[in-house]
Design a protein around this motif. Structure first.
Motif, short mmCIF file in Angstrom:
data_model
loop_
_atom_site.label_atom_id
_atom_site.label_comp_id
_atom_site.label_asym_id
_atom_site.label_seq_id
_atom_site.Cartn_x
_atom_site.Cartn_y
_atom_site.Cartn_z
N CYS A 110 0.87 -1.17 0.00
CA CYS A 110 0.00 0.00 0.00
C CYS A 110 0.90 1.22 0.00
O CYS A 110 1.87 1.28 0.76
N GLU A 111 0.58 2.16 -0.87
CA GLU A 111 1.40 3.37 -0.92
C GLU A 111 0.58 4.55 -1.40
O GLU A 111 -0.50 4.38 -1.97
N ILE A 112 1.09 5.74 -1.14
CA ILE A 112 0.47 6.97 -1.63
C ILE A 112 1.38 7.56 -2.69
O ILE A 112 2.57 7.80 -2.42
N VAL A 113 0.83 7.74 -3.88
CA VAL A 113 1.60 8.30 -4.99
C VAL A 113 1.03 9.66 -5.35
O VAL A 113 -0.16 9.91 -5.20
N SER A 114 1.91 10.54 -5.84
CA SER A 114 1.45 11.88 -6.16
C SER A 114 1.48 12.17 -7.66
O SER A 114 1.07 13.24 -8.07
N SER A 115 1.93 11.26 -8.45
CA SER A 115 2.01 11.53 -9.89
C SER A 115 1.14 10.55 -10.68
O SER A 115 1.60 9.87 -11.57
N SER A 116 -0.14 10.50 -10.33
CA SER A 116 -1.04 9.61 -11.05
C SER A 116 -2.00 10.43 -11.89
O SER A 116 -2.36 11.55 -11.53
N GLN A 117 -2.43 9.88 -13.01
CA GLN A 117 -3.30 10.60 -13.93
C GLN A 117 -4.70 10.77 -13.35
O GLN A 117 -5.31 9.82 -12.90
#
Length: 135
Positions: A110-117
């Motif tokens: 599980c992760e939080i990403v900031s560069s997703s469309q």
């Protein structure tokens, strides 16, 4: 001369009264009407809870079958929206596993990403949907 305006006034009032709809007649209480019962429908069955395994070693002594990969996400569309929640992403992953008739999920990450469309920030959880045999 006064007669013409009075006639026009009387005609206009009579014309408006013909547009008025008469109220429904009151039904007497002597006529019996059968009340219609609303149809009782069963609520949709809730899927059985999907157990979440975070460690593969917990599955060593249990027979299971891998049903495929599952993922869940929670998107923060803009900076004004509430931040993405990993618990929500994990719950959505479990719901998708239940749709695959799985009764367990082995969590990979599980992760939080900031560069997703389409999302300002996004919480993503990935795992494997499993059918664990009862012992």
């Amino acid at each position: 001369m006064r007669v013409i305006p009075l006639c026009l006034l009387a005609l206009s009032l009579a014309g408006c009264s013909t547009l008025h709809k008469s109220p429904e007649p009151i039904r007497s209480s002597t006529t019996q009407s059968t009340p219609t019962e609303p149809a009782h429908t069963k609520p949709a069955p809730r899927p059985l809870p999907v157990k979440l395994y975070t460690n593969a070693e917990d599955l060593i002594s249990k027979p299971f079958r891998d049903l495929g990969e599952v993922a869940g996400d929670d998107c923060q569309s803009s900076t004004q929206d509430s931040p993405p929640n990993i618990n929500t992403a994990r719950k959505r992953m479990q719901i998708r596993a239940a749709a695959m008739k799985a009764n367990a999920v082995l969590l990979h990450k599980c992760e939080i990403v900031s560069s997703s469309q389409g999302c300002y920030r996004q919480a993503i959880c990935q795992g494997s949907a499993l059918k664990v045999a009862a012992q």
